[in-house]
Design a protein around this motif. Sequence first.
Motif, PDB file in Angstrom:
ATOM      1  N   TRP A  74       0.855  -1.196   0.000  1.00 49.30           N
ATOM      2  CA  TRP A  74       0.000   0.000   0.000  1.00 49.30           C
ATOM      3  C   TRP A  74       0.883   1.236   0.000  1.00 49.30           C
ATOM      4  CZ3 TRP A  74      -4.248  -2.362  -0.993  1.00 49.30           C
ATOM      5  CH2 TRP A  74      -4.527  -3.591  -0.386  1.00 49.30           C
ATOM      6  N   VAL A  75       0.281   2.383  -0.256  1.00 49.66           N
ATOM      7  CA  VAL A  75       1.083   3.604  -0.370  1.00 49.66           C
ATOM      8  C   VAL A  75       1.789   3.929   0.949  1.00 49.66           C
ATOM      9  CG1 VAL A  75      -0.686   5.318   0.247  1.00 49.66           C
ATOM     10  CG2 VAL A  75       1.116   5.903  -1.413  1.00 49.66           C
ATOM     11  N   THR A  76       1.160   3.585   2.069  1.00 49.93           N
ATOM     12  CA  THR A  76       1.784   3.865   3.364  1.00 49.93           C
ATOM     13  C   THR A  76       3.183   3.265   3.430  1.00 49.93           C
ATOM     14  OG1 THR A  76      -0.411   3.771   4.331  1.00 49.93           O
ATOM     15  CG2 THR A  76       1.437   3.756   5.865  1.00 49.93           C
ATOM     16  N   HIS A 100       1.483   7.513  15.684  1.00 50.14           N
ATOM     17  CA  HIS A 100       0.533   8.040  14.709  1.00 50.14           C
ATOM     18  C   HIS A 100      -0.281   6.888  14.149  1.00 50.14           C
ATOM     19  CE1 HIS A 100       1.551  12.259  14.307  1.00 50.14           C
ATOM     20  NE2 HIS A 100       2.829  11.994  14.105  1.00 50.14           N
ATOM     21  N   SER A 101      -1.484   7.206  13.685  1.00 52.89           N
ATOM     22  CA  SER A 101      -2.278   6.186  13.014  1.00 52.89           C
ATOM     23  C   SER A 101      -2.674   6.707  11.639  1.00 52.89           C
ATOM     24  CB  SER A 101      -3.493   5.803  13.856  1.00 52.89           C
ATOM     25  OG  SER A 101      -4.631   6.515  13.451  1.00 52.89           O
ATOM     26  N   VAL A 102      -3.145   5.811  10.786  1.00 55.98           N
ATOM     27  CA  VAL A 102      -3.487   6.187   9.410  1.00 55.98           C
ATOM     28  C   VAL A 102      -4.447   5.185   8.798  1.00 55.98           C
ATOM     29  CG1 VAL A 102      -1.543   4.907   8.378  1.00 55.98           C
ATOM     30  CG2 VAL A 102      -2.557   6.834   7.131  1.00 55.98           C
ATOM     31  N   GLY A 103      -5.202   5.643   7.813  1.00 53.64           N
ATOM     32  CA  GLY A 103      -5.989   4.720   7.000  1.00 53.64           C
ATOM     33  C   GLY A 103      -7.478   4.908   7.103  1.00 53.64           C
ATOM     34  N   GLU A 104      -7.932   5.388   8.244  1.00 51.10           N
ATOM     35  CA  GLU A 104      -9.370   5.580   8.479  1.00 51.10           C
ATOM     36  C   GLU A 104      -9.479   6.447   9.729  1.00 51.10           C
ATOM     37  OE1 GLU A 104     -10.955   1.844  10.174  1.00 51.10           O
ATOM     38  OE2 GLU A 104      -8.885   1.153  10.047  1.00 51.10           O
ATOM     39  N   PRO A 105     -10.656   7.004   9.972  1.00 45.36           N
ATOM     40  CA  PRO A 105     -10.790   7.809  11.185  1.00 45.36           C
ATOM     41  C   PRO A 105     -10.529   6.935  12.413  1.00 45.36           C
ATOM     42  CG  PRO A 105     -12.684   8.104   9.733  1.00 45.36           C
ATOM     43  CD  PRO A 105     -11.895   6.954   9.184  1.00 45.36           C
ATOM     44  N   GLY A 147      -1.359  10.814  17.040  1.00 46.16           N
ATOM     45  CA  GLY A 147      -1.956  11.564  15.938  1.00 46.16           C
ATOM     46  C   GLY A 147      -2.685  10.652  14.975  1.00 46.16           C
ATOM     47  N   SER A 148      -3.442  11.279  14.069  1.00 43.46           N
ATOM     48  CA  SER A 148      -4.110  10.529  13.011  1.00 43.46           C
ATOM     49  C   SER A 148      -3.811  11.255  11.709  1.00 43.46           C
ATOM     50  CB  SER A 148      -5.613  10.463  13.285  1.00 43.46           C
ATOM     51  OG  SER A 148      -6.301   9.918  12.191  1.00 43.46           O
ATOM     52  N   THR A 149      -2.835  10.753  10.993  1.00 40.99           N
ATOM     53  CA  THR A 149      -2.341  11.452   9.804  1.00 40.99           C
ATOM     54  C   THR A 149      -3.272  11.202   8.639  1.00 40.99           C
ATOM     55  OG1 THR A 149      -1.034   9.546   9.113  1.00 40.99           O
ATOM     56  CG2 THR A 149       0.041  11.123  10.601  1.00 40.99           C
ATOM     57  N   TRP A 150      -3.760  12.263   8.027  1.00 40.13           N
ATOM     58  CA  TRP A 150      -4.654  12.073   6.875  1.00 40.13           C
ATOM     59  C   TRP A 150      -3.892  12.218   5.567  1.00 40.13           C
ATOM     60  CZ3 TRP A 150      -5.665  14.600   2.414  1.00 40.13           C
ATOM     61  CH2 TRP A 150      -6.696  14.047   1.630  1.00 40.13           C
ATOM     62  N   TRP A 151      -4.077  11.266   4.701  1.00 41.11           N
ATOM     63  CA  TRP A 151      -3.590  11.355   3.327  1.00 41.11           C
ATOM     64  C   TRP A 151      -4.192  10.235   2.517  1.00 41.11           C
ATOM     65  CZ3 TRP A 151       0.875   8.158   1.569  1.00 41.11           C
ATOM     66  CH2 TRP A 151       1.314   7.251   2.537  1.00 41.11           C
ATOM     67  N   THR A 185      -8.587  14.092  16.292  1.00 42.84           N
ATOM     68  CA  THR A 185      -8.651  14.878  15.062  1.00 42.84           C
ATOM     69  C   THR A 185      -7.434  14.572  14.199  1.00 42.84           C
ATOM     70  OG1 THR A 185      -8.361  17.113  14.179  1.00 42.84           O
ATOM     71  CG2 THR A 185      -7.778  16.799  16.460  1.00 42.84           C
ATOM     72  N   ASN A 186      -7.522  14.914  12.911  1.00 45.72           N
ATOM     73  CA  ASN A 186      -6.357  14.763  12.049  1.00 45.72           C
ATOM     74  C   ASN A 186      -5.359  15.880  12.280  1.00 45.72           C
ATOM     75  OD1 ASN A 186      -8.882  13.738  10.074  1.00 45.72           O
ATOM     76  ND2 ASN A 186      -7.160  12.369  10.377  1.00 45.72           N
ATOM     77  N   GLY A 187      -5.854  17.018  12.746  1.00 49.85           N
ATOM     78  CA  GLY A 187      -4.974  18.166  12.938  1.00 49.85           C
ATOM     79  C   GLY A 187      -5.152  19.154  11.801  1.00 49.85           C
TER      80      GLY A 187
HETATM   81  C1  WT7 Z   1      -8.534   7.216   2.311  1.00 49.96           C
HETATM   82  C2  WT7 Z   1      -7.331   6.996   1.443  1.00 49.96           C
HETATM   83  C3  WT7 Z   1      -2.857   7.126   3.018  1.00 49.96           C
HETATM   84  C4  WT7 Z   1      -2.543   5.948   3.678  1.00 49.96           C
HETATM   85  C5  WT7 Z   1      -3.524   4.855   3.753  1.00 49.96           C
HETATM   86  C6  WT7 Z   1      -4.823   5.009   3.045  1.00 49.96           C
HETATM   87  C7  WT7 Z   1      -8.962   7.468   4.595  1.00 49.96           C
HETATM   88  C8  WT7 Z   1      -6.648   7.826   5.489  1.00 49.96           C
HETATM   89  C9  WT7 Z   1      -7.084   8.765   7.404  1.00 49.96           C
HETATM   90  C10 WT7 Z   1      -7.127   9.363   8.690  1.00 49.96           C
HETATM   91  C11 WT7 Z   1      -9.448   9.491   8.482  1.00 49.96           C
HETATM   92  C12 WT7 Z   1      -8.298   8.543   6.736  1.00 49.96           C
HETATM   93  C13 WT7 Z   1      -9.664   8.564   3.838  1.00 49.96           C
HETATM   94  C14 WT7 Z   1      -8.876   8.652   2.536  1.00 49.96           C
HETATM   95  N1  WT7 Z   1      -7.995   7.949   5.554  1.00 49.96           N
HETATM   96  N2  WT7 Z   1      -6.087   8.308   6.598  1.00 49.96           N
HETATM   97  N3  WT7 Z   1      -6.019   9.580   9.398  1.00 49.96           N
HETATM   98  N4  WT7 Z   1      -8.333   9.708   9.188  1.00 49.96           N
HETATM   99  N5  WT7 Z   1      -9.473   8.909   7.282  1.00 49.96           N
HETATM  100  O1  WT7 Z   1      -4.674   5.336   1.696  1.00 49.96           O
HETATM  101  O2  WT7 Z   1      -6.015   3.543   0.629  1.00 49.96           O
HETATM  102  O3  WT7 Z   1      -5.497   5.684  -0.604  1.00 49.96           O
HETATM  103  O4  WT7 Z   1      -7.136   5.615   1.299  1.00 49.96           O
HETATM  104  O5  WT7 Z   1      -8.287   6.690   3.601  1.00 49.96           O
HETATM  105  O6  WT7 Z   1     -10.973   8.152   3.588  1.00 49.96           O
HETATM  106  O7  WT7 Z   1      -9.631   9.174   1.468  1.00 49.96           O
HETATM  107  P1  WT7 Z   1      -5.819   5.009   0.685  1.00 49.96           P
END
Ligand code: WT7
Length: 674
Positions: free
Chosen positions: A324-326, A399-404, A425-429, A453-455
């Motif tokens: 995955w991109v992460t 940090h966490s990532v991927g979903e809320p 943290g919850s990193t959004w991308w 929050t994502n920040g």
């Molecule tokens: C979607 C992107 C980027 C790494 C893994 C996912 C959701 C991602 C968060 C977060 C809430 C999040 C969004 C986004 N998302 N991080 N910290 N808080 N939602 O990559 O598979 O391209 O998915 O993941 O919905 O659009 P992805």
Amino acid sequence: MSQSESIRDALNFEERIVLDNWAHRNVGVEDYRSFHQKSLEKFEEFWAGVARELEWFKDFEKIIEPGEYPNVYRWFVGGRLNLSHLCLDRHVKGWRKNKVAIIWEGEPVKENGEPQETRVLTYYDLYRYVNRVAYVLREKLGLKKGDRVAFYMPMIPELPILMLAAARIGVIFTQVFSGFSAEALASRVSDLGAKYIFTADGYYRRGRIVRTKEIADKAVETCPTVEKIVLIRRLGSTETPVDPAKHVYLEELLEDVKSNVYVKPEELESTDILYVLYTSGTTGKPKGIIHDTGGYATILHATMKWVFDMRDDDVYWCTADIGWVTGHSYIVFGPLLAGATEIMYEGAPDFPAPDRWWSIIERYGVTIFYTSPTAVRAFMRLGTEHVTKHDLSTLRLIHSVGEPINPAAWRWLFELVGGGRCPVGSTWWMTETGGILISHTPGLKLVPLKAGTNGPPLPGIEAEVVNEDGVPVPNGVKGYLIIKRPWPGMLGPPTGMYGDPERYNSVYFSRFGYFFTGDYAIRDNDGYIWVLGRSDEVLKVAGHRIGTYELESALVAHPYVAEAAVIGAPDEVKGEVPIAYVVLKADAPASAKVQEELRKWIRERIGAIAEPKSIFVVSKLPKTRSGKIMRRIMRALAAGTAIGDITTLEDEAAVEEVKAAYEALMKEIGGKTG
Ligand code: WT7
């Protein structure tokens, strides 16, 4: 309801936690806001400054310019650089030469529970190995700049090594998640026109062997561009049958390559493609997201500092899979650019026991931990003792990532894992953004932590929450998250989406004229963003992105299926799971096995991660008079919310049928329906 109440209500977060060791008492949101404002006022200079912290073979002449197609941008035009050089050569020239880059641990364990295999690679080891592999790619496999290859690799050090070797000579790669099926692999390999597939003979997952080579063998049957499968020996066994016309072992190709061979890194254009990564969207076909070289390196460099606050004495661990991109950004290129020491683990989090991850943190003294809410929720079910029996006192940042992240998971990470000391943290991308765009920034010491929050948007990033018409909504009101300016690391030239500039524009820009993320979000009065989830037909299943349409297309491709609708249902651990409703063709055999057959079909066509939790056979789907499936209704049923207006509905009996099927499921799994 006050703003903060409505946000608390939306997310069920009780409090704002401000950590003394993170939020410096004398700085706060205001300082960040003015810093952020300045970065936008001097947008181009700001990003140029960040980019110039990297080492360029040739400086860029222009910071940003529009590309050939609408909404495609070319960052750092005229600049030349190479990611393999930045991740390796740059470090081995200085004191980091013998610094540990990667500590890898295989899944299998000895009787006493200790890992059977670990590999420790210093920056110099990596540099040597990457040079030798790059030599093989160029001299023995005949690959040159602009050629494409596919990796279908498990979590072993050879994966980052292959990625860095390809980057070294300008070969474009795509890494396909090792859990995807032969068909999913084949479609990506064909779309990219890859000349080789690199895979392992197999790997270990939850005590079992997954034979990736066999899956790759099946995939190549429909991939005419593939000349050979290059095998990486992971299992070490001799039982893998190979056909010299089709396969070659990397270790054989490496045999006579000198240990000190040097392959000069290609001086790539900043705008050259580094890789293509396929991700799900709202249509059946996965999208090939392009990432460039200079912009991508810049966002990773920036976020390693701002978000991860990476220091030389840190031991960093990102638990994602490189599929995955992460993993691309925050296991391979980001940490290695930063000269970090990092952990890489092959297998399942709970193998052989539920404390595997926590034992890894203890044994290597991990300081920075990057993980996912899904993993946390899975651990929460297993009991706290697996965590508390290990010494996690080395951790300083999580940090966490991927979903809320939900409140319970946040609290568990904060209290149990982080011992109440570590910012969480919850990193959004997204795959499309290349790197983190919205996050707390411990490395900048400017922003107080607020639980859940994502920040705020990072410096240089302009994010906005808008309504249907693209008009910004007031703080505290839910809307759509858009990114208003281009950013380094965004989908790259020439076409954003591989071979499909039209789709690039229609998916991301047609709706608002700015980059549309697909997410719902709220902005609070501090300017912090709370991403609430997807607003489109994309599911996040255990943090993985799965298009409902992709599943539906796979289902209707089955000879028994006339129609299919897939929706997401809430799930305690995975966040969301796909459930499918299918209408069978009149001549489909009336067998109780049809569900099993369809599950197998999905596993073969996409992979186990996309397998629906339940498949219901119904006689009709709820449709509008014009024949459109009313997913809104189906989703509302699944979420247990009010159905709303159904005056356009053609057949109410279909709603009842779907509802009954859903209720039966919820009864079975102990969930709730409305
Ligand atoms: C979607 C992107 C980027 C790494 C893994 C996912 C959701 C991602 C968060 C977060 C809430 C999040 C969004 C986004 N998302 N991080 N910290 N808080 N939602 O990559 O598979 O391209 O998915 O993941 O919905 O659009 P992805």
